[in-house]
Enzyme design. Sequence first.
Site, PDB file in Angstrom:
ATOM      1  N   GLN A   1      36.957  40.855  51.560  1.00  0.00           N
ATOM      2  CA  GLN A   1      37.220  40.727  50.738  1.00  0.00           C
ATOM      3  C   GLN A   1      37.423  41.472  49.564  1.00  0.00           C
ATOM      4  O   GLN A   1      37.658  40.966  47.690  1.00  0.00           O
ATOM      5  CB  GLN A   1      37.070  38.976  49.722  1.00  0.00           C
ATOM      6  CG  GLN A   1      36.970  38.145  50.378  1.00  0.00           C
ATOM      7  CD  GLN A   1      38.331  37.899  50.731  1.00  0.00           C
ATOM      8  OE1 GLN A   1      39.056  37.647  50.066  1.00  0.00           O
ATOM      9  NE2 GLN A   1      38.956  36.650  51.730  1.00  0.00           N
ATOM     10  N   SER A   2      37.762  42.944  49.705  1.00  0.00           N
ATOM     11  CA  SER A   2      37.850  43.313  48.918  1.00  0.00           C
ATOM     12  C   SER A   2      39.045  43.585  47.477  1.00  0.00           C
ATOM     13  O   SER A   2      40.642  43.294  47.774  1.00  0.00           O
ATOM     14  CB  SER A   2      38.088  45.066  49.081  1.00  0.00           C
ATOM     15  OG  SER A   2      38.503  46.069  48.621  1.00  0.00           O
ATOM     16  N   ASN A   3      38.850  43.181  46.443  1.00  0.00           N
ATOM     17  CA  ASN A   3      40.295  43.675  45.419  1.00  0.00           C
ATOM     18  C   ASN A   3      40.919  45.215  45.661  1.00  0.00           C
ATOM     19  O   ASN A   3      41.744  44.804  45.551  1.00  0.00           O
ATOM     20  CB  ASN A   3      39.643  43.237  44.159  1.00  0.00           C
ATOM     21  CG  ASN A   3      38.375  42.101  44.190  1.00  0.00           C
ATOM     22  OD1 ASN A   3      39.425  41.107  44.533  1.00  0.00           O
ATOM     23  ND2 ASN A   3      36.944  41.547  43.491  1.00  0.00           N
TER      24      ASN A   3
END
Length: 342
Positions: free
Chosen positions: A79-81
């Site tokens: 879920q890397s921004n």
Amino acid sequence: MNTGKREIPYPARLDLARTPTPLEPLSRLSEKFGIDMHVKRDDLTGADLTGNKIRKLEFLLADGLANRCDTVITCGAAQSNHARATAIAAVRLGLGVRLLLRTRDPANPPPLAGNILLDRLVGAEIVWLTFEEYGRRVEMLAAEAESLRNSGKTPYVIPEGGSNAMGAWGYVRAVEELALDLTTLPGAKDHPTTIIHATGSGGTTAGLILGVKLLGLNARVVGINVCNDRDYFLRVVGDICQTAIDTYQLDLPFSRERDIEIVDGYVGSGYGKAGSKELSLIREVARSEGILLDPVYTGKAFYGMSQELERNPEVFGDRIVFIHTGGLFGLFPLAEQMAPLL
Ligand SMILES: *Cc1c(COP(=O)(O)O)cnc(C)c1O
């Protein structure tokens, strides 16, 4: 002409973020803790590009284009921004994008939710890595770059979180904005300020430290780590600051032990895992201030800040600026976990 102000030697930058972002008061919480609390709304750097990463990418992608890249490669958690912001910004610039994301079982990747949905929507190519492979991410990124070069492409590799000396310029620029924001407050910018934020891969902390020094701002920079520990970040943040000082010949005194302040103890049950205390705090801030924090970074940092203030309301002085570094899309995959609180 000598204006008395140091010229800041910014590298080339693309205009990708909606800046300057506003500085807003946290009125209910200021009253609760009896100090002056503000939030720098870096969650408003863009709707899709929301958060701190796009500030770094303004400099990193300018460097990529100067190097005539046609494909951007980076890495991160599922879920890397950072990966999401990179993917969207790259597509906007007409570049290809390959993301190396980590997951327990690459044969069964996580569902299309939150940031992953947006990565896929803009057509990013995702390569799923095991945690073990991700531990060797620098090597894995280099191997991907090599394979792209072999197929005639010109890749540009951005490290985890965009956290290197080039990316750190994004937060030097944010400090320049903040210095201007603070002129409107009582005591203006000479009144001591504590700048509090989440530390995840270290680039934001490094940029803030360098920015405060370059601008001569009367501020203390406090990072609350959401993974690893204090020693790890003294090394990582220290390395980014030192590399920036050497690369850009910044005439700044710098000492890791004196200049890097990391408040450890709020990682909770691990990176990306929010417990009921952090989720309750996210609910409290949403309901008292109408500010939406995320479960991975800002929720934990804000929780850490609040705990420290409960223990000693004077610990950060009487003026705090919390940097809201974004992360909203990370909240949606947690709907089920939040449901009992709502
Ligand atoms: C990446 C990130 C951080 C941490 O910033 P680093 O520069 O990686 O330390 C904080 N908040 C959010 C929402 C992020 O995505």
